[in-house]
Design an enzyme around this catalytic site. Structure first.
Site, PDB file in Angstrom:
ATOM      1  N   ASP A  20       0.863  -1.184   0.000  1.00 55.18           N
ATOM      2  CA  ASP A  20       0.000   0.000   0.000  1.00 55.18           C
ATOM      3  C   ASP A  20       0.903   1.239   0.000  1.00 55.18           C
ATOM      4  OD1 ASP A  20      -3.014   0.913   0.632  1.00 55.18           O
ATOM      5  OD2 ASP A  20      -1.593   2.239   1.671  1.00 55.18           O
ATOM      6  N   GLU A  64      -4.664   2.594  -4.046  1.00 53.66           N
ATOM      7  CA  GLU A  64      -3.209   2.507  -3.995  1.00 53.66           C
ATOM      8  C   GLU A  64      -2.738   1.160  -3.474  1.00 53.66           C
ATOM      9  OE1 GLU A  64      -4.552   4.657  -0.177  1.00 53.66           O
ATOM     10  OE2 GLU A  64      -5.204   4.397  -2.251  1.00 53.66           O
TER      11      GLU A  64
END
Length: 515
Positions: free
Chosen positions: A391, A434
């Site tokens: 992430d 993301e």
């Protein structure tokens, strides 16, 4: 022997010759009729009749070669000249001539006719001409010195002229039959080409078809990238049927470069023609070895007026190709262009359905499809399997402070960096926002941690523009398959929890799920 029959007898021979030739469709049978007439009219110890059209070129086609050995007439089967002999070319140029030799001399076996234990000492050569077209050469020969004079030459010329039309008809019928058979092969190939959406299969069918209908030692299909003006190798075969991998090159040279520039076909039947073309050929395959190519046929692939590339057949023999071969290859190339474009569009559509449009890696749906397959395999084989979750840290700041364009760049660069750091068998996908995930087949937990470390450092080295000086980092979670994982979702959830633990611990670090 060698006494010309009286005129009444000659008329009868010529009348029967016309009827006999009209009743046969075999070129070799026609040749037998012609040389028997020559024997009756003039007499010979050896003879040959060869088909050859100097306008078309190519390899001479011997129809019949007979000599007399120990009083017996024997048909020769091994006298096949690859190129026309000097005597053939002289006969065509001069309309016929007599050769009288003083003694024996050696010649190449493929160029000799007659008893090879001795030499024919009297020879006559005349062209076989139909209208304005030369179609071959007829020769009769004697082991007797000074056996022939001008009257015999004129009679042999008359005989050749008398039979030329029938011989041309038979040759044309045979050529048409051969061409029809080649067209049947081509028709079957076109059906197979049009039915396939796999580029590899299309290229294979084109190659196999070319090999069936014309000489083909080497074979090439090249594409053309108009944006970069580069020749793009698609499929190449080098004798004896070995697949060859070639490189892209700028289309300012090479045979393919010439083809895509001019959109015109090329036909070379000897090295001299290739040298005189001025083309700087791009070599491939067995580099360092002498290029054995003697004949080349190359045609453009054109679709809707646009050039898509080139198809080329190459032979190690001179005079391997003619205009019929050119036509057949052009037809194949036109269908290949359609099929290759369809295959390209199919792959493009397939990729769109499986690829994240921003980062060009697997989308969530395709990632889970492939991941499930690897999870099932690990459960059956008990081979190791690990998963990494990544992430991007503080991603919202990139969007808020520098704009969504910079945010998109961060995601694209992160995906590219991860892709370049992974094996081809590893499965990389964007799960959303993301978040990225990697499935590592046949990888133990300790090795997966090493991969994760490599990814973290690689992402951290990403350089953005001066507009966004903030460093890009990722938090990573790692988990491996155990028997307690009842589904892939469970394994991925473990890696996800480890990733959030990395974020909680301060970001830009790796945590291994411990349960």
């Amino acid at each position: 022997m060698n006494q010309i029959k009286n005129s009444r007898s000659s008329v009868g021979i010529f009348a029967n010759l016309g009827k006999d030739l009209a009743s046969t469709a075999s070129a070799e049978a026609a040749a037998q009729i012609i040389v028997e007439a020559a024997n009756t009219l003039i007499g010979w110890d050896a003879c040959y009749l060869i088909l050859y059209d100097p306008q078309k070129g190519g390899t001479p086609r011997p129809l019949l070669s007979i000599d007399t050995t120990k009083g017996m007439r024997l048909t020769q089967r091994d006298a096949f000249p690859k190129t026309p002999s000097e005597n053939m070319l002289r006969a065509i140029a001069e309309g016929g001539f007599i050769s009288l030799y003083a003694g024996f001399f050696e010649m190449e076996p493929t160029q000799t006719f007659g008893d090879r234990t001795q030499r024919t000492l009297s020879q006559m050569f005349v062209p076989v001409v139909s209208g304005s077209r030369t179609i071959g050469v007829l020769s009769i020969q004697s082991y007797t010195r000074n056996a022939y004079q001008n009257p015999q030459l004129e009679l042999l010329q008359t005989l050749a002229s008398h039979c030329a039309g029938a011989l041309e008809r038979i040759w044309a019928q045979e050529a048409l039959g051969d061409f029809v058979e080649r067209l049947k092969v081509l028709h079957a190939a076109v059906s197979a080409i049009n039915a396939s959406l796999e580029m590899e299969r299309v290229c294979q069918v084109v190659y196999e078809t070319v090999s069936k209908v014309m000489p083909c030692n080497d074979f090439v299909i090249d594409g053309y990238d108009a944006d970069s003006n580069e020749i793009v190798p698609i499929y190449a075969i080098e004798d004896p049927g070995k697949r060859v991998i070639t490189n892209r090159y700028v289309a300012d040279h090479g045979m393919a470069g010439e083809i895509v520039t001019t959109k015109k076909s090329l036909l070379f039947n000897n090295v001299k023609q290739m040298d005189e073309s001025g083309i700087h050929f791009e070599l491939y395959g067995s580099l360092g070895e002498e290029d054995r190519t003697k004949s080349i046929l190359a045609v453009p692939m054109i679709l809707h007026g646009e050039i898509y590339g080139m198809v080329s057949a190459q032979s190690y023999q001179e005079d391997a190709y003619n205009n019929d071969d050119l036509y057949l290859l052009e037809v194949l190339a036109s269908h290949a262009a359609i099929a290759i474009e369809n295959a390209r569009l199919f792959v493009s559509i397939h990729n769109l359905a499986n690829t994240d449009p921003l980062t060009d890696i697997l989308n969530r749906r395709r990632f889970f499809e492939l991941a499930e397959l690897e999870f099932t395999k690990a459960g059956i084989t008990l081979q190791p399997l690990s998963v990494i979750m990544l992430d991007v840290d503080d991603f919202k700041k990139f969007n808020d402070q520098y704009g969504h364009k910079i945010g998109d760049d961060v995601l694209i660069l992160t995906a590219d960096t991860c892709k370049s750091s992974l094996r081809t068998d590893d499965i990389l996908g964007r799960l959303g926002g993301e978040e990225f995930a990697v499935v590592l087949p046949n990888t133990r937990l300790a090795d997966a941690y090493e991969v994760a470390s490599r990814l973290r450092l690689a992402v951290q080295s990403i350089t953005l523009s001066n507009i966004a000086p903030q460093a890009v980092t990722v938090s990573i979670g790692v988990a491996d398959y155990t028997l307690s994982c009842k589904s892939f979702d469970v394994l991925l959830e473990r890696a996800d929890k480890a990733m959030y633990a990395a974020k909680t611990a301060g970001r830009n670090q790796i945590v291994i799920w411990s349960g």
